[in-house]
Design an enzyme around this catalytic site. Structure first.
Site, PDB file in Angstrom:
ATOM      1  N   CYS A   1       0.821  -1.214   0.000  1.00 33.05           N
ATOM      2  CA  CYS A   1       0.000   0.000   0.000  1.00 33.05           C
ATOM      3  C   CYS A   1       0.856   1.265   0.000  1.00 33.05           C
ATOM      4  O   CYS A   1       0.336   2.358   0.206  1.00 33.05           O
ATOM      5  CB  CYS A   1      -0.971   0.008   1.181  1.00 33.05           C
TER       6      CYS A   1
ATOM      7  N   ASP B   1      11.127   2.521   9.164  1.00 32.00           N
ATOM      8  CA  ASP B   1      10.384   1.628   8.279  1.00 32.00           C
ATOM      9  C   ASP B   1      10.395   0.207   8.832  1.00 32.00           C
ATOM     10  O   ASP B   1      11.232  -0.145   9.653  1.00 32.00           O
ATOM     11  CB  ASP B   1      10.989   1.658   6.877  1.00 32.00           C
ATOM     12  N   GLU B   2       9.453  -0.607   8.367  1.00 33.52           N
ATOM     13  CA  GLU B   2       9.291  -2.001   8.826  1.00 33.52           C
ATOM     14  C   GLU B   2       9.185  -2.044  10.352  1.00 33.52           C
ATOM     15  O   GLU B   2       9.737  -2.932  11.020  1.00 33.52           O
ATOM     16  CB  GLU B   2      10.455  -2.865   8.350  1.00 33.52           C
TER      17      GLU B   2
ATOM     18  N   LYS C   1       3.821   2.006   1.926  1.00 34.06           N
ATOM     19  CA  LYS C   1       4.408   2.501   3.179  1.00 34.06           C
ATOM     20  C   LYS C   1       5.846   2.970   2.990  1.00 34.06           C
ATOM     21  O   LYS C   1       6.227   4.050   3.445  1.00 34.06           O
ATOM     22  CB  LYS C   1       4.345   1.410   4.249  1.00 34.06           C
TER      23      LYS C   1
END
Length: 222
Positions: free
Chosen positions: A13, A86-87, A15
């Protein structure tokens, strides 16, 4: 006031794309930032987007103390006005608490990006702690779609092209890029696919739907 913001959504999506854009926008205004990631599909110490964008990053592992990392850099005279994480679903709950401390005690904005639930529809520990501590939770507006065209809300794991609901919570892979019929998928290949709740419950991936459509039992001829 500095904030801890959690941007969440399913796989595929956007990110990581947004994470890189946030870093770019803040850096373009003269701010100094730090980009962190954990277990990106492209390898160690990198944030990568499926659109082809990528940036070097600080790799987070089990021993990383984010508070110590930021304070050490500031002690050396580096400017750290914001963090892009991130992640974030893979961060330990203690590391999320360190992010909150960075916000509250150092006035550093933290922008965390991650999926909320795993392939079993269970919360990742890092995401759970972010939901508990974040000043804001923002669901990404770019909706991923299930193979049926409905909004994708669940992340599915496949092994050898077959959806599984048991196994280790973290197994690095990527959104399945194979053809819908599963051609060329090895028996041990791990992939991921986004599905709507209905098809996640029924374990109906794109490949499974394709195979069912071609089943002799459903065709008008023998």
């Amino acid at each position: 006031m500095a904030e801890l913001v959690f941007f969440s959504g399913t796989m595929d999506c956007g990110k990581s794309t947004l994470a890189l854009q946030v870093d770019h926008n803040h850096a373009a205004r003269g701010k100094g930032g730090l980009v962190l990631t954990r277990q990106d599909r492209a390898g160690q110490a990198v944030v990568s987007s499926r659109l082809g964008l990528r940036r070097e990053a600080v790799e987070v592992d089990d021993g990383t103390d984010v508070w110590a990392e930021v304070t050490a850099r500031r002690t050396r005279g580096e400017r750290v006005d914001y963090l892009v994480c991130d992640e974030a679903q893979f961060y330990a709950p203690e590391q999320v608490e360190q992010l909150a401390r960075v916000v509250d005690d150092l006035g550093v904005d933290v922008f965390a990006f991650g999926i909320t639930t795993d392939f079993r529809s269970r919360l990742f520990p890092g995401s759970q702690r972010l939901l508990e501590l974040a000043d804001r939770v923002q669901v990404l507006q770019v909706e991923a779609l299930c193979w049926c065209g409905a909004r994708a809300t669940h992340n599915a794991r496949t092994v050898g092209g077959v959806m599984v609901v048991e196994g280790d919570q973290v197994v690095v892979g990527d959104v399945a890029a194979q053809a819908a019929d599963g051609a060329g998928v090895g028996v041990d290949d791990v992939g991921y696919e986004v599905l709507c709740r209905r098809h996640h419950r029924r374990r109906t991936t794109a490949a499974a739907a394709h195979a069912a459509a071609l089943s002799p039992d459903l065709l008008p001829f023998g």
